[in-house]
Design a protein around this motif. Structure first.
Motif, PDB file in Angstrom:
ATOM      1  N   GLN A 349       0.764  -1.054  -0.036  1.00  0.00           N
ATOM      2  CA  GLN A 349      -0.025  -0.045  -0.069  1.00  0.00           C
ATOM      3  C   GLN A 349       1.008   1.250  -0.037  1.00  0.00           C
ATOM      4  O   GLN A 349       1.896   1.378   0.800  1.00  0.00           O
ATOM      5  N   GLU A 355      -4.843   9.589  -0.197  1.00  0.00           N
ATOM      6  CA  GLU A 355      -5.313   8.494  -1.148  1.00  0.00           C
ATOM      7  C   GLU A 355      -4.477   7.402  -0.969  1.00  0.00           C
ATOM      8  O   GLU A 355      -3.270   7.549  -0.331  1.00  0.00           O
ATOM      9  N   GLN A 368      -5.333  -0.652  -7.585  1.00  0.00           N
ATOM     10  CA  GLN A 368      -6.397   0.212  -7.250  1.00  0.00           C
ATOM     11  C   GLN A 368      -6.042   1.296  -6.601  1.00  0.00           C
ATOM     12  O   GLN A 368      -5.062   1.333  -6.078  1.00  0.00           O
ATOM     13  N   VAL A 369      -6.814   2.323  -6.717  1.00  0.00           N
ATOM     14  CA  VAL A 369      -6.462   3.617  -6.131  1.00  0.00           C
ATOM     15  C   VAL A 369      -7.915   4.018  -5.340  1.00  0.00           C
ATOM     16  O   VAL A 369      -8.793   3.983  -6.088  1.00  0.00           O
ATOM     17  N   LYS A 370      -7.668   4.431  -4.016  1.00  0.00           N
ATOM     18  CA  LYS A 370      -9.055   4.757  -3.449  1.00  0.00           C
ATOM     19  C   LYS A 370      -8.837   5.875  -2.516  1.00  0.00           C
ATOM     20  O   LYS A 370      -7.697   6.145  -1.868  1.00  0.00           O
ATOM     21  N   PRO A 371      -9.763   6.773  -2.038  1.00  0.00           N
ATOM     22  CA  PRO A 371      -9.599   8.007  -1.053  1.00  0.00           C
ATOM     23  C   PRO A 371      -9.165   7.221   0.376  1.00  0.00           C
ATOM     24  O   PRO A 371      -9.841   5.887   0.630  1.00  0.00           O
ATOM     25  N   ARG A 373     -10.354   7.521   3.595  1.00  0.00           N
ATOM     26  CA  ARG A 373     -11.277   8.402   4.442  1.00  0.00           C
ATOM     27  C   ARG A 373     -11.357   8.008   5.912  1.00  0.00           C
ATOM     28  O   ARG A 373     -11.739   6.872   6.145  1.00  0.00           O
TER      29      ARG A 373
END
Length: 379
Positions: A349, A355, A368-371, A373
């Protein structure tokens, strides 16, 4: 009387030294809109003709608000094409908001590893929008510089627009909290223990369960077992080596067990890397070691070294967008802040600017790329 005279003389010498070394800096605020950005570049070029500058910071990342441009690179290219020496221009490529223009520019370093903005410097904040006023005000109040704003253009304010753009100046008097909120969460190191995930951000430790339904947060002090012996005020860079970190403080690597905080003897740069370019001592941001291979990230480069005996020997110097398939445009050529390994899945990661990106090293592919949060809590 002699002691008083000597004290006064030393004070004068000290002040003279500060002012002799003070610089004049231009900070150009980016925009995701190409037309707006080009206008700001022209304003900066006009100012450059009438004012001498030692350094220029162009601030703006890639793909802000879905844009197809990398703001700092566009500003750099147009300025150098207009005759400004390339060595004067420094690219800040993280910011996606005006708040982040302030946060990341104040921390930006030159090729020697020194902060470009220093107390006593004069900083001109340049834009075609009045947000430059708020940024200049915050720089002067919290960073010890003499700040000026230089604004041109015909932008019309709305009724709801405030002179203090999005409360940059008056919204938060605790500058550490202001910076944390503006980059929440861009960690320096991430690790897991059982069902807890730990995020270290400066001297702030955020602990969450995997679903982030429960969490704690604390300001760390150097007497806490986990970080005992670390200078949390330093600019620390963490290399994930499975159960331990190698922590680079600009002068040495400190091996540290992730769970206990137990430390081994520090290593000099050449005791880990035999043939890495010297520039990496100042530009390295994070990295990880897996299967005898060391991966180091800087703002724009990726260094890959293989273990040979006690040392790592450099095999490749490239960029993340060239090495990994599906590398996201918004992450530029690398620009990674923290890296962590999942021991069970062998996945990596990477963390940057709120992000998280997951790598499959075997396929050299971004999965994958994701916020990222995470709930914010006042501390």
């Amino acid at each position: 009387m002699k002691k008083i005279a000597i004290s006064i003389l030393l004070s004068i010498i000290s002040l003279t030294t500060v002012f002799c070394h003070s610089k004049t800096i231009m900070l150009v605020l980016g925009s995701a809109d190409p037309k707006v950005l080009d206008e700001r570049i022209q304003i900066a070029l006009r100012l450059y003709k009438i004012q001498s500058f030692d350094d220029i910071i162009v601030s703006g990342g890639c793909a802000a608000h879905g844009s197809s441009i990398c703001e700092a690179s566009r500003m750099y290219d147009q300025m150098t094409a207009s005759g400004i020496p390339a060595e004067k221009i420094h690219k800040e490529e993280n910011a996606k908001t005006t708040v982040q223009n302030y946060i990341f520019s104040r921390m930006l370093k030159n090729a020697s590893g020194e902060k470009i903005m220093q107390p006593g410097d004069t900083v001109f904040v340049v834009s075609n929008h009045w947000h430059a006023i708020s940024v200049a005000a915050r720089l002067q109040k919290y960073d010890g510089v003499v700040a000026r704003f230089f604004i041109e253009g015909s932008q019309q304010p709305k009724e709801s627009d405030k002179l203090d753009y999005v409360n940059i100046f008056n919204g938060e008097i605790d500058n550490d909290k202001f910076i944390a909120k503006g980059t929440w969460l861009t960690p320096d190191a991430v690790w897991s223990v059982k069902d807890s995930i730990y995020y270290l951000m400066g001297n702030l430790l955020y602990v969450s369960n995997p679903e982030n339904t429960s969490y704690t947060v604390e300001k760390l002090s150097s007497d806490r077992e986990l970080v005992k012996g670390l200078d949390l005020e330093q600019d620390l860079h963490f290399i994930d080596d499975g159960k331990q970190w190698l922590i680079w403080d600009g002068a040495k690597f400190l091996p540290m067990d992730k769970i206990s905080g137990k430390q081994r003897a520090p290593l000099a740069w050449h005791e880990l890397l035999r043939n890495a370019p010297e520039s990496w001592k100042h530009s390295m941001k994070t990295g990880f070691i897996q299967d005898g291979t060391l991966y180091l990230f800087s703002d724009s480069k990726l260094l890959i070294a293989k273990k040979k005996g006690k040392y790592f020997d450099v095999e490749t110097e490239t960029s993340a967008d060239q090495y990994f398939k599906n590398w996201p445009f918004g992450w530029g050529k690398g620009n990674v802040n923290a890296a962590s390994m999942d021991q069970e899945t062998n996945e990596i990661q990477l963390y940057r600017n709120m992000e998280v990106l997951t790598l499959d090293l075997k396929q050299r592919t971004v999965k994958q790329v994701k916020p990222l949060r995470l709930k914010w809590v006042n501390y």
